[in-house]
Design an enzyme around this catalytic site. Structure first.
Site, mmCIF file in Angstrom:
data_model
loop_
_atom_site.group_PDB
_atom_site.id
_atom_site.type_symbol
_atom_site.label_atom_id
_atom_site.label_comp_id
_atom_site.label_asym_id
_atom_site.label_seq_id
_atom_site.Cartn_x
_atom_site.Cartn_y
_atom_site.Cartn_z
ATOM 1 C CE LYS A 113 -3.959 -2.366 0.787
ATOM 2 N NZ LYS A 113 -3.461 -3.742 0.868
HETATM 3 C C1 PLP Z 1 -4.032 -4.904 0.456
HETATM 4 C C2 PLP Z 1 -3.186 -6.081 0.371
HETATM 5 C C3 PLP Z 1 -3.428 -7.100 -0.557
HETATM 6 C C4 PLP Z 1 -4.620 -7.080 -1.483
HETATM 7 O O1 PLP Z 1 -4.528 -6.073 -2.468
HETATM 8 P P1 PLP Z 1 -5.842 -5.577 -3.204
HETATM 9 O O2 PLP Z 1 -5.409 -4.427 -4.035
HETATM 10 O O3 PLP Z 1 -6.802 -5.175 -2.113
HETATM 11 O O4 PLP Z 1 -6.355 -6.725 -3.992
HETATM 12 C C5 PLP Z 1 -2.538 -8.157 -0.627
HETATM 13 N N1 PLP Z 1 -1.482 -8.241 0.215
HETATM 14 C C6 PLP Z 1 -1.234 -7.287 1.132
HETATM 15 C C7 PLP Z 1 -0.065 -7.445 2.029
HETATM 16 C C8 PLP Z 1 -2.051 -6.179 1.234
HETATM 17 O O5 PLP Z 1 -1.784 -5.248 2.137
#
Ligand code: PLP
Length: 497
Positions: A113
């Site tokens: 993120k």
């Molecule tokens: C948010 C997240 C995901 C999923 O990603 P999306 O864009 O919501 O599909 C996968 N792995 C981690 C570590 C995340 O923080």
């Protein structure tokens, strides 16, 4: 450069500029903003392979954020991808056990993120200035763990913004919770809710659409915006690293020019894999988009059967950031495969709200050929961590392991030997206990920080600064509320009640 405008997935309202879409987050009709068309890369891959991450970011993002000046966009990129990341590569590509791991966890909160949330505050402030917005921007976010801290890290202390984060009190890892509740910053507020992530996300969406609250806020000089992955200011920066990954393979002579690759993405809200889909549609040579789910396999079932059905038990897994039953960003794919049909998309989303399910048409299903859906059980996820560690000493986190496991079974089934990039979405140090238990289950007596030291010894990787910092940090946020109290909490924080 041709201007790209953004329209809603749910209505025929007049399209708006990128900066306006970033400020609004969500369309007034409840729909998501999508570009009127997906632009093609206008610099060849060979040239891109000689560029730095920041330069590639500019070449990709300029095609989407067409109302930003070059100086504005470069300034946002420079502020985002700086020493907050622990490597100048920003998103390094590591070869291990028959695949390439695109490490998206070198930012402030050691999860992917950060890739978008380190730039979003700057895109937002720039958008506000461009649109003569004088209100304070209030970021309202529901998090399944990682978004919350990454958004807090991005927005804390940014003048003209406030940030409120709701997280499921019993649905995030101890380290994730500690990261959030120790957040400093006069403009940051962290609240646990007694419910799961979907409750938090549904509650946040309700607040966004609450007209009465909107009026009260406007009168007091506030306006909401969203840092959730529905904001196009999140989506666009995520396209960059797929282009970057491909060009690194090219630069290293690991892929021939225009040789197709597969991409595997551990998926929850469908934001990360949607970015890969956009990259493919921009002309990046991607063959298969492999969507990996954990035991909350609502997307696997969707790709297998053409029915999206959230009516099922919600499972708490060792990959909590993927414990999601409503994948918000899927709406953008639904819109696309419906032939950009806002009425149809609105009807599907209404059915999802009403009955918790919808079934797409055979014509729409026929347009999903780029995707392969798979899922991994908890056992398979742990086994993937152990197998890769035993094989080459490389340690991956639980989310990445879901992808690695799905990739393994895809390859066995399809015999597809296409070179493959796996999105590595979190550092193993963020989910230390599950990771260590997968490698060998003898660590129950150790606390999370002792475990991190042990993992460091085992993997030969230093404990990341993000973990070191919270070892001793004081807890600053203790508020917990029910899902019906979220509005009161927001009003209280903004001084409106
Ligand atoms: C948010 C997240 C995901 C999923 O990603 P999306 O864009 O919501 O599909 C996968 N792995 C981690 C570590 C995340 O923080």
């Amino acid at each position: 450069m041709e201007e790209i405008l953004y329209k809603s997935t749910r209505s025929h309202q007049a399209p708006i500029k990128a900066s306006e879409a970033i400020l609004k987050g969500l369309s007034g009709d409840g729909g998501l903003f999508v570009p009127e068309r997906i632009p093609a890369l206008d610099v060849d891959l060979k040239t891109l392979s000689r560029m730095s991450y920041k330069e590639v970011a500019y070449e990709v993002m300029k095609l989407y954020l067409t109302d930003f000046t070059e100086a504005e966009l470069r300034n946002c990129i420079d502020r985002a991808y700086d020493s907050k990341f622990d490597t100048e590569e920003i998103a390094p590509l590591t070869a291990a056990a028959g695949a390439y791991y695109l490490e998206l966890f070198h930012g402030a909160t050691i999860a992917f993120k950060d890739m978008a949330l380190s730039i979003l505050p700057h895109l937002m402030i720039t958008s506000a200035r461009k649109n003569q917005v004088k209100d304070d921007i209030v970021i309202l976010t529901a998090t399944s763990g990682d978004t919350g801290k990454a958004a807090l890290a991005g927005f804390a202390g940014v003048e003209g913004t406030k940030i409120i984060v709701f997280y499921p009190k019993h649905g995030v890892s101890p380290i994730q919770e500690k990261q959030m509740v120790t957040q400093k910053g006069y403009n940051a507020y962290v609240v646990g809710i007694t419910g799961n992530f979907d409750d938090a996300q549904t509650g946040v969406k309700k607040l966004f659409n609450d007209e009465e609250l909107g009026k009260e806020m406007a009168a007091a000089g506030f306006r909401f915006s969203s840092a959730n992955s529905i904001n196009i200011g999140r989506l666009v920066p995520q396209i960059v690293y797929y282009v970057y990954a491909y060009t690194r393979l090219l630069a290293a002579g690991k892929a021939a020019e225009d040789e197709p690759i597969n991409v595997v993405v551990p998926t929850g809200n469908f934001g990360n894999i949607l970015a890969a889909f956009y990259a493919k549609n921009m002309g990046l040579p991607i063959r298969k988009l492999i969507c990996a789910s954990n035991e909350n396999k609502v997307l696997y079932d969707f790709f297998a059967e053409g029915t999206y059905d959230r009516n099922r038990e919600f499972v708490l897994t060792s990959s909590p950031s993927m414990d999601i039953l409503i994948s918000s960003n899927l709406e953008r794919l639904i819109y696309r495969i419906s032939g950009d049909d806002a009425d149809k998309t609105a009807a599907f989303m209404a059915a999802l709200g009403r009955e918790g399910r919808y079934e797409i048409t055979p014509e729409m299903r026929a347009r999903l050929g780029d995707f392969y859906g798979g899922y991994a059980t908890e056992k398979e996820t742990a086994a993937a961590i152990k197998r890769i560690y035993d094989d080459c000493g490389y340690v991956i986190d639980t989310h990445t392991a879901v992808a690695a496991s799905v990739y393994e079974s895809y390859k066995a089934r399809s015999k597809d030997e296409t070179k493959t990039v796996i999105a590595s979405t979190a550092s193993p140090f963020k989910f230390t206990r599950s990771v260590m238990n997968a490698i060998d289950g003898n660590y129950d007596a150790l606390d999370d920080f002792a475990l991190a030291d042990e993992l460091s010894r085992l993997s030969g990787v230093a404990v990341p600064a993000a973990i070191e910092e919270i070892r001793t940090a004081p807890v600053l946020h203790t508020r917990v509320c029910g899902r019906d109290e979220m509005k009161d909490v927001v009003k209280e924080f903004l001084g409106l009640s």
